[in-house]
Write an enzyme that holds these catalytic residues in place. Structure first.
Site, PDB file in Angstrom:
ATOM      1  N   CYS A 185      47.999  22.053 -48.684  1.00 19.03           N
ATOM      2  CA  CYS A 185      47.070  21.659 -49.755  1.00 19.03           C
ATOM      3  C   CYS A 185      45.806  22.513 -49.776  1.00 19.03           C
ATOM      4  O   CYS A 185      45.013  22.401 -50.724  1.00 19.03           O
ATOM      5  CB  CYS A 185      46.722  20.182 -49.658  1.00 19.03           C
ATOM      6  SG  CYS A 185      45.760  19.718 -48.223  1.00 19.03           S
ATOM      7  N   SER A 216      34.885  20.100 -52.190  1.00 20.75           N
ATOM      8  CA  SER A 216      36.304  20.241 -52.485  1.00 20.75           C
ATOM      9  C   SER A 216      36.504  21.192 -53.650  1.00 20.75           C
ATOM     10  O   SER A 216      36.203  20.835 -54.792  1.00 20.75           O
ATOM     11  CB  SER A 216      36.932  18.884 -52.808  1.00 20.75           C
ATOM     12  OG  SER A 216      38.292  19.045 -53.139  1.00 20.75           O
ATOM     13  N   ASP A 245      48.836  20.807 -42.953  1.00 20.53           N
ATOM     14  CA  ASP A 245      47.496  20.669 -43.511  1.00 20.53           C
ATOM     15  C   ASP A 245      46.521  21.099 -42.419  1.00 20.53           C
ATOM     16  O   ASP A 245      46.925  21.449 -41.309  1.00 20.53           O
ATOM     17  CB  ASP A 245      47.261  19.209 -43.936  1.00 20.53           C
ATOM     18  CG  ASP A 245      45.978  19.008 -44.731  1.00 20.53           C
ATOM     19  OD1 ASP A 245      45.374  20.015 -45.150  1.00 20.53           O
ATOM     20  OD2 ASP A 245      45.589  17.849 -44.919  1.00 20.53           O
ATOM     21  N   ARG A 296      39.451  22.463 -54.936  1.00 25.18           N
ATOM     22  CA  ARG A 296      40.554  22.128 -55.829  1.00 25.18           C
ATOM     23  C   ARG A 296      40.329  20.815 -56.585  1.00 25.18           C
ATOM     24  O   ARG A 296      40.617  20.724 -57.774  1.00 25.18           O
ATOM     25  CB  ARG A 296      41.872  22.083 -55.028  1.00 25.18           C
ATOM     26  CG  ARG A 296      42.473  23.466 -54.787  1.00 25.18           C
ATOM     27  CD  ARG A 296      43.222  23.537 -53.469  1.00 25.18           C
ATOM     28  NE  ARG A 296      42.316  23.435 -52.346  1.00 25.18           N
ATOM     29  CZ  ARG A 296      41.596  24.470 -51.861  1.00 25.18           C
ATOM     30  NH1 ARG A 296      41.718  25.656 -52.409  1.00 25.18           N
ATOM     31  NH2 ARG A 296      40.790  24.313 -50.837  1.00 25.18           N
ATOM     32  N   SER A 307      39.660  18.449 -39.983  1.00 25.85           N
ATOM     33  CA  SER A 307      39.110  18.067 -41.280  1.00 25.85           C
ATOM     34  C   SER A 307      37.592  18.060 -41.243  1.00 25.85           C
ATOM     35  O   SER A 307      36.972  18.087 -40.167  1.00 25.85           O
ATOM     36  CB  SER A 307      39.617  16.671 -41.678  1.00 25.85           C
ATOM     37  OG  SER A 307      41.014  16.675 -41.834  1.00 25.85           O
ATOM     38  N   MET A 308      36.980  18.012 -42.443  1.00 24.69           N
ATOM     39  CA  MET A 308      35.528  17.923 -42.514  1.00 24.69           C
ATOM     40  C   MET A 308      35.052  16.671 -41.779  1.00 24.69           C
ATOM     41  O   MET A 308      35.604  15.590 -41.961  1.00 24.69           O
ATOM     42  CB  MET A 308      35.071  17.889 -43.969  1.00 24.69           C
ATOM     43  CG  MET A 308      35.114  19.224 -44.666  1.00 24.69           C
ATOM     44  SD  MET A 308      34.517  19.160 -46.383  1.00 24.69           S
ATOM     45  CE  MET A 308      35.931  18.443 -47.201  1.00 24.69           C
ATOM     46  N   ASN A 321      45.322  11.707 -44.086  1.00 27.19           N
ATOM     47  CA  ASN A 321      45.407  11.047 -45.393  1.00 27.19           C
ATOM     48  C   ASN A 321      46.484  11.633 -46.305  1.00 27.19           C
ATOM     49  O   ASN A 321      47.111  10.914 -47.084  1.00 27.19           O
ATOM     50  CB  ASN A 321      44.045  11.060 -46.102  1.00 27.19           C
ATOM     51  CG  ASN A 321      43.421  12.444 -46.176  1.00 27.19           C
ATOM     52  OD1 ASN A 321      44.009  13.446 -45.768  1.00 27.19           O
ATOM     53  ND2 ASN A 321      42.206  12.514 -46.695  1.00 27.19           N
TER      54      ASN A 321
END
Length: 324
Positions: free
Chosen positions: A273, A75, A233, A77, A237-238, A169
């Protein structure tokens, strides 16, 4: 005698928020925080940003303190905002991966947590004290998002935020927070990608309690209509890489473009994000003046600083209370 009602209300609200004390709390989800507590976190964050970035003040509020940052996923950020922010306040950040501590492998999670508590003042991970990111919630992202919107619009109450994308999330954290700030929320997800049922039920309860709207649909244009803020978003996702082909097909028509914005309010803005992919939002929106994504990314630092300072100290903001 003539009294300015707005001034009196502002002084009263400021006094109420000033009495909010979060020292010693954990932050696993913003579901656990009241409206005033979330506002206090944003106020402290805005205060630190003003004093350190704009006034060039040195505030060693965390001098002598350390944070254990446990990461199971990469990550940019989250890591950079926490490391730079904690250091800026005089503290010492310690970055740990699963390879560094073998969490739950050579030692139980309980034992590792007790050991770390003897070394550090705070833990940033998927365990207390601060949830940096989990499968269900991403609270520190939402604090940054709402600080960004407060800075841009001047207040939050009455805004309409439209989420167009995966029921993930980040959306769950929006759903646990928006109503508490007087923000209406419209959600468009493809069928089969809806937000968690339990989270949705709680979000409906919060909307009813705070007098805001929560609308769920599968039509992106319906969600975008008359909205102030368009948000999306990553679609993949991972850990979901094997689903990429199916997800790209299922999310067809969900890309945010100027056409999407054409049905929104005239002052509409865009949030993401990051990191961003072209299929989620086109360049025309992403690099336009309507895009707040880079201010949003910077505010990850100021809000994690505000959160940690609030959980570890009795700090009182020096700037006037933000308008919410």
């Amino acid at each position: 005698f003539f009294f300015n009602l707005n001034y009196l209300l502002s002084k009263k609200n400021s006094a109420c928020l000033g009495s909010v004390n979060l020292k010693g709390r954990s932050c696993l989800t913003l579901k656990d925080f009241s409206s005033d507590e979330i506002k206090k976190l944003l106020w402290v964050s805005g205060d630190l940003k003003h004093r350190i970035k704009h006034e060039k003040q040195y505030l060693p509020l965390l001098q002598g303190k350390s944070i254990a940052m446990i990461f199971e996923k990469r990550s940019t950020r989250t890591r950079m905002s926490t490391e730079t922010g904690f250091s800026l306040l005089g503290g010492h950040p310690c970055f740990l991966t699963s390879q560094d501590i073998h969490l739950g492998v050579n030692e139980s999670c309980t034992d590792t947590a007790r050991v770390l508590s003897g070394f550090c003042d705070v833990v940033l991970a998927s365990i207390p004290i601060i949830n940096g990111l989990s499968d269900l919630y991403h609270p520190i992202q939402i604090l940054a998002d709402f600080l960004t919107l407060q800075e841009h619009y001047g207040s939050l109450n009455g805004l309409t935020v439209s989420w167009i994308g995966d029921g993930n999330n980040v959306l769950h954290s929006f759903m646990m927070t928006a109503a508490k700030l007087g923000v209406h929320l419209k959600v468009a997800t493809p069928k089969g990608y809806e937000p968690d049922k339990g989270v949705t039920e709680e979000a409906h309860r919060l909307a009813k309690q705070h007098g805001t709207q929560l609308i769920l649909t599968s039509d992106p244009m319906e969600a975008a209509r008359d909205s102030n803020v368009l948000v999306t978003d990553t679609w993949v996702s991972m850990g979901q890489e094997e689903e990429k082909k199916k997800r790209l097909k299922d999310f067809h028509g969900y890309q945010i473009s100027m056409q999407t914005g054409s049905v929104a309010k005239s002052d509409w803005t865009f949030l993401h994000c990051l990191p961003r992919k072209m299929e989620e939002v086109d360049d025309q929106v992403f690099y336009s003046s309507r895009s707040l994504v880079f201010s949003e990314a910077e505010n990850r630092k100021w809000t994690i600083m505000g959160l940690i300072v609030s959980l570890l100290t009795d700090y009182t903001p020096q700037i006037p209370m933000l308008k919410f």
